[in-house]
Scaffold this motif. Structure first.
Motif, PDB file in Angstrom:
ATOM      1  N   ASP A 107       0.840  -1.200   0.000  1.00 43.93           N
ATOM      2  CA  ASP A 107       0.000   0.000   0.000  1.00 43.93           C
ATOM      3  C   ASP A 107       0.878   1.253   0.000  1.00 43.93           C
ATOM      4  O   ASP A 107       1.660   1.460   0.918  1.00 43.93           O
ATOM      5  CB  ASP A 107      -0.897  -0.022   1.250  1.00 43.93           C
ATOM      6  CG  ASP A 107      -1.817   1.195   1.299  1.00 43.93           C
ATOM      7  OD1 ASP A 107      -1.811   2.009   0.348  1.00 43.93           O
ATOM      8  OD2 ASP A 107      -2.545   1.320   2.305  1.00 43.93           O
ATOM      9  N   THR A 108       0.744   2.072  -1.019  1.00 41.54           N
ATOM     10  CA  THR A 108       1.550   3.296  -1.090  1.00 41.54           C
ATOM     11  C   THR A 108       0.728   4.503  -0.666  1.00 41.54           C
ATOM     12  O   THR A 108       1.031   5.637  -1.037  1.00 41.54           O
ATOM     13  CB  THR A 108       2.079   3.516  -2.526  1.00 41.54           C
ATOM     14  OG1 THR A 108       0.938   3.621  -3.401  1.00 41.54           O
ATOM     15  CG2 THR A 108       2.966   2.386  -2.984  1.00 41.54           C
ATOM     16  N   GLY A 109      -0.272   4.272   0.108  1.00 37.01           N
ATOM     17  CA  GLY A 109      -1.148   5.352   0.549  1.00 37.01           C
ATOM     18  C   GLY A 109      -0.575   6.192   1.669  1.00 37.01           C
ATOM     19  O   GLY A 109      -1.123   7.250   1.985  1.00 37.01           O
ATOM     20  N   ALA A 121       5.361   5.800   4.703  1.00 39.04           N
ATOM     21  CA  ALA A 121       6.121   4.585   5.015  1.00 39.04           C
ATOM     22  C   ALA A 121       5.862   3.499   3.973  1.00 39.04           C
ATOM     23  O   ALA A 121       6.781   2.758   3.593  1.00 39.04           O
ATOM     24  CB  ALA A 121       5.753   4.088   6.410  1.00 39.04           C
ATOM     25  N   GLY A 122       4.642   3.442   3.491  1.00 32.68           N
ATOM     26  CA  GLY A 122       4.315   2.449   2.474  1.00 32.68           C
ATOM     27  C   GLY A 122       5.064   2.702   1.180  1.00 32.68           C
ATOM     28  O   GLY A 122       5.627   1.768   0.579  1.00 32.68           O
ATOM     29  N   LEU A 123       5.088   3.944   0.764  1.00 31.74           N
ATOM     30  CA  LEU A 123       5.813   4.264  -0.466  1.00 31.74           C
ATOM     31  C   LEU A 123       7.288   3.907  -0.330  1.00 31.74           C
ATOM     32  O   LEU A 123       7.887   3.296  -1.225  1.00 31.74           O
ATOM     33  CB  LEU A 123       5.640   5.760  -0.801  1.00 31.74           C
ATOM     34  CG  LEU A 123       6.489   6.269  -1.962  1.00 31.74           C
ATOM     35  CD1 LEU A 123       6.243   5.464  -3.241  1.00 31.74           C
ATOM     36  CD2 LEU A 123       6.206   7.753  -2.232  1.00 31.74           C
ATOM     37  N   ALA A 155       7.780  14.177   7.283  1.00 31.76           N
ATOM     38  CA  ALA A 155       7.683  13.656   5.916  1.00 31.76           C
ATOM     39  C   ALA A 155       6.312  13.024   5.684  1.00 31.76           C
ATOM     40  O   ALA A 155       5.692  13.219   4.634  1.00 31.76           O
ATOM     41  CB  ALA A 155       8.795  12.639   5.665  1.00 31.76           C
ATOM     42  N   SER A 156       5.840  12.311   6.672  1.00 31.43           N
ATOM     43  CA  SER A 156       4.521  11.668   6.553  1.00 31.43           C
ATOM     44  C   SER A 156       3.413  12.695   6.392  1.00 31.43           C
ATOM     45  O   SER A 156       2.533  12.551   5.552  1.00 31.43           O
ATOM     46  CB  SER A 156       4.236  10.825   7.797  1.00 31.43           C
ATOM     47  OG  SER A 156       5.028   9.677   7.788  1.00 31.43           O
TER      48      SER A 156
END
Lengths: 496, 496, 496
Positions: free
Chosen positions: C248-250, C253-255, C291-292
């Motif tokens: 999941d790139t949502g 951290a996922g990306l 960043a998040s």
């Protein structure tokens, strides 16, 4: 005409084919070498010599310069060598100034009533500092000019100053040294002057109507003072333009219309190009209403400097738009901080040697304009710079994509042999030769025109000879290229 | 003295005139070619050789460098080749670091207590990486230094490291290799050091008062730490200056007065110049009251970084003002981001090879200063840069108008043959040769002084030979120019 | 294999050793000179020739380029010369566009349904404008390619266009001109492609699993579209990446995790490097939480352009961090304003010749990254630029201190003989030869690979011959250097 040999009677009678004659009376002979600026290596020099010989007698195309058209219209003799070669040439006065010679000693008149030196004194100051020009572009031009145009045989020096002053003053009085005779002997095909939009172009008209005159002298539309809304004289300039054009310049639309009208007037007198000086190449394209509001605020004196700058860029953008409509080529000479030393400006006025280049940027600056007109069939621009870094980085890539963008020749401080070589090396690998606008002499010194073109031809011959010697071009391709650079390219780029 | 041949007894006994002797035992001989750095084409090389020969034995004028005056005052022998040539030379250590050799392996002591390698180990590391310097300026200097000053006949390598270490350590113990003896053999006319304003100049005084010493070693006033109000140590520096000068530096006027007093002290000890490092060349000229307020805020720690920067520029402006009054030449070495790698700074301190150049801009930056002092009869500045783009764009045009502006030699990363050629090509066509300040060696390595000047002379000979071969200059003019560049120009520019 | 002579059967049967054969039927022969790009002076040329001969047959290492791996996996014949040499080469189409040839006339398909010209028409347009490429890098490559790879004996021209089209179309249908056969004849040791992180690398796998294929073709991880959060397609790209990676790139951290996973996938398929395009080299290193938050805002469309830019720099910083962990070399190709002409982008898509370089700055931009990873033992970066001014000012000083920094070869507009010479002159004196990453061909034109490497080898031979002739390097040192530049340096720098 053979520009390797002298171009005037006195010069011709000197033999003057570049043989160094022995100096006499302890003086040093002035005889520019026939192979000057060509590469030292024998094989390459032979190639360069052939390439140079193939173009040295081509007629001169001068699409940009600062010769006063009155010079040719009135055809009065030049009074003396100092008034011809020293006082009006800010390349010369600036370097002498750097060595402690004051501008009044060089004949410049100031606002404080300091009496300028007499021409003979100016000439002495120049001659006694002659060695300070060693290695400069000015020295190259002056050597050619003195020897090949004016027939001088000895180097200027403190010792020879008076003798040269007398010799040259006498010679300049002869019919063969009058402006029109020189124009003929220089073999000029077309000469573009630089003119204020309010100018009545009477001298251009006089020349055009003179049945005894067969030269081609065209005006160039240079509207800086009407576009630069940051200067204190802007409103006064607008009023002047209104008076001349008969169009009210009290609002934005009026100014635009007045400028359009004057461009048309210039075109009727043979103009093919406009020319622009600005700190940078940025242009704005505001909606008309916003532009009008901005204009009103600046004109009313209620805008700040940033708004005045934006209006200036908007007006420059209008010039691009007009060019896309009327087909006048838009030449951009940007990137100088004008009048760096305020006290010198106050005393002696502008163009007195203290304009200093700035970092240049074109990729971002020109994007909004090129987005609109970059592929427009009628639009054409020639880009000049004082910052060499943009040659390979920005100008060659831009000219290598946009059909409207031509590379201007190395300009001003860069109009010199090594800088010209660097220019060719920087742009050619990306844009080839046929995106170049050819050479411009940009001179205020009428007699330096042949010397400057000759320098450019020698440098191009030298550059091309290197490519031939390295087997990058064939010699016949190189010969075609150097011919194109001198004939086809300036005519195409400037619409001549 | 003939610098084409070795300058020390051991070197002379080697024959050492540049003939390549056959390598023995599989080792490669070290014998710099007598024509190194001169152009390959035979005709041009002959010209270059004559020009070089005409200046190679001229006394060395060193107006800027980092030799410790104690070296000459105390005249102690150098301990070993690693301590002399490797550990203190950040040109050398930085490139070895880039290839993975750690700074302690090169003899640098860190804050964490890592034991630095012993000199012999350092020397081995250096010799075994010798090929990594191929093509660098350092390699040129080191080859000359090793062969011509130190009499070495074989190339450094892993195989020759120990033998060279022993040979050089022994040689450095001989009287002829002590600093004063080398100073004599180097034929130095004047050597300027770089000194803190709080320095008591005891070593300069000791030399001046020593009847057995006839050299000329002058201090240079380098007040960076008192002017840079952005650094954490600034207040401590001001306190130190107060203690030394006896003047309270607790307010702006006091600091200014203390600096003036120390400048006077330096002048009494022979100083003719000040020297300044800063990220850029901007100077401020605030009204005194505003400057005082700013000073108080920064000193009290209530100002932000921007205000501290403004105060720093204000103090640099004061230096220009003082120069216009006391006549000390203001040398500007700007444009480096100091201490790029914080961890290396923390462990090893400054000047450890990670100062990295920044884009430079002088036209706008210097305008306020030159508006005030650019034509002042007592003011003089020498401009250095690490950004080559300003040579043709800004520095040559500035030096070609302002009588106070001299062109500094290519500096630091640019103090290398090709970069020097580019410098000459970039500035000469606009400013000629006589706006140059001549060469500076800028070295921390005493023994590299002759090698660096020799390189500069060779490069100038090469450059001028090109102009002669292209018939731009006569050879006699070129000979005068290269002499001026080595004698007249540095003396004039630095007031020596 | 001898690349001085033709590399394919047809070319070999031409004799093709560079002897100029007499043109017949008024056509001009195409026969690149065996000594092209080598210096004209006889003595120096002999040195250059020996240096060139010593490396011209070395296998080609191509660590960066844009060859489609499908080409080799499927091994289909090239259909015709226009589709091979003209339409897909934006170096070629851009210059023709600048001369008024429209992109559809060059075979490009637009969004408006304009029918592109047929290949034969495209080829005619190209051939009849052949002289416009004189002096460009493209001309060099095309001459080599046409003659040495494709066996052409006459210059393209309006007259020869049809004949050449037929001849080449026929030849390209022969087995010896299929991609794999050419790969063999080009003597390629390793070829890196440039691939999207979501790519399934099926062609690389197919090649790796093919027992009849012995070449080495490795992918390169090029994640621009996932890092550039300023573009309109970014969210869609993230979704695509999520689908491919199963992560999941949502959120941020996922990306990051998805990118890490894909890097691992690439490494499993032989990748050793990542490659990045960005307007500049700045990277951010925000705390994870910040960043998040930024990611969420940009993804939600509530962030402004500046925040999106910051997120892009943060993601580039993550790439540096990942490189320090997984050891993939980080190649940075920064400094272009992509898609300068929006209308051309709209009609023809990206990579159509109107990406224009910008001013570059690395010293400040890279400091935060190098502070973190500059001396990290696993981290390595190769820096490319389109702005020559940073070569001596920033890149050589950085590569001369940081063990992780390698100098990328002159790139794109600078991948040309004179620009390559300037590069060597600019960096070598500071950084030597062994901080270079060697040559990259960066080509989309498979058949231009040998021509491009050959040009680089000739230019290096020419450059080194100058240093040998000036006695800066011995010829044996130069021979070792040119070998290192072609073998050791690219393998070390790119981890191959």
């Amino acid at each position: 005409m053979d520009r390797g040999t002298p171009t005037t009677p006195a010069a011709r009678s000197n033999g003057g084919n570049g043989r160094r004659t022995a100096p006499h009376n302890g003086r040093t002979s002035l005889a520019p070498h026939p192979d000057r600026l060509l590469p030292p290596e024998t094989g390459q020099r032979a190639i360069a010599r052939r390439l140079y010989d193939s173009v040295r007698d081509l007629p001169l195309i001068s699409p940009h310069g600062h010769v006063d058209p009155r010079l040719l219209a009135e055809d009065q003799p030049f009074p003396d060598p100092a008034s011809l070669l020293v006082t009006p040439d800010h390349y010369v006065t600036r370097l002498l100034h750097a060595h402690g010679v004051s501008l009044p000693e060089l004949g410049l008149r100031d606002q404080d009533g300091t009496e300028p030196a007499a021409p003979r004194e100016v000439w002495r100051a120049f001659c006694s500092h002659w060695h300070l020009f060693l290695g400069t572009a000015s020295r190259q031009w002056l050597e050619s000019e003195l020897h090949e145009v004016l027939g001088v045989e000895v180097q200027p020096s403190a010792e020879t100053a008076d003798e040269l002053f007398d010799e040259l003053t006498a010679r300049l009085g002869e019919p063969a040294y009058r402006p029109r005779a020189l124009y003929e002997s220089f073999n000029i095909a077309v000469l573009a002057t630089t003119d204020d939009p309010a100018d009545d172009l009477r001298h251009h008209r006089a020349l055009a109507e003179d049945p005894t005159w067969s030269g081609r002298v065209v005006p160039t539309f240079r509207p800086d003072r009407y576009l630069d809304a940051t200067g204190s004289g802007w409103v006064r300039s607008l009023d002047h333009l209104a008076a001349v054009s008969g169009i009210d310049t009290g609002d934005y639309a009026g100014l635009v219309r007045a400028l359009e009208t004057r461009r048309e007037f210039f075109r009727e007198h043979g103009a093919t190009a406009t020319d622009h000086s600005a700190p940078d190449a940025r242009m704005a394209f505001l909606p008309e209403q916003e532009a009008s509001r901005l204009f009103d605020a600046v004109r009313a004196g209620t805008a700040d400097e940033q708004e005045a700058g934006l209006l200036s860029r908007q007006l420059l953008g209008e010039m691009a738009r007009m060019s896309s409509e009327d087909g006048m080529v838009m030449a951009l000479h940007t990137g100088s901080r004008r009048n760096h030393h305020p006290e010198t400006l106050r005393r002696f006025g502008p163009d007195t040697g203290h304009d200093i280049p700035l970092q240049a940027e074109f990729t971002q600056a020109l994007q909004p304009m090129l987005e609109r007109f970059g592929t427009h069939p009628r639009f054409q621009t020639v880009l000049f710079t004082l910052d060499e870094t943009v040659f390979s980085r920005e100008l060659a890539p831009l000219a290598g994509f946009y059909p409207s963008v031509y590379l201007g020749a190395p300009w001003w401080f860069l109009d010199a042999p090594r800088a010209m070589q660097r220019f060719r090396d920087a742009v050619t690998e990306t844009a080839g030769f046929h995106r170049n606008a050819g050479f411009i002499d940009d001179t205020r010194g009428f007699c330096s025109i042949p010397a400057r073109h000759d320098t450019a031809r020698r440098v191009d011959a030298a550059h091309l000879s290197g490519l031939v010697a390295e087997h990058v071009l064939s010699e016949s391709d190189a010969a075609q290229v150097i011919r194109d650079l001198n004939e086809r390219q300036p005519r195409i780029a400037f619409g001549l």
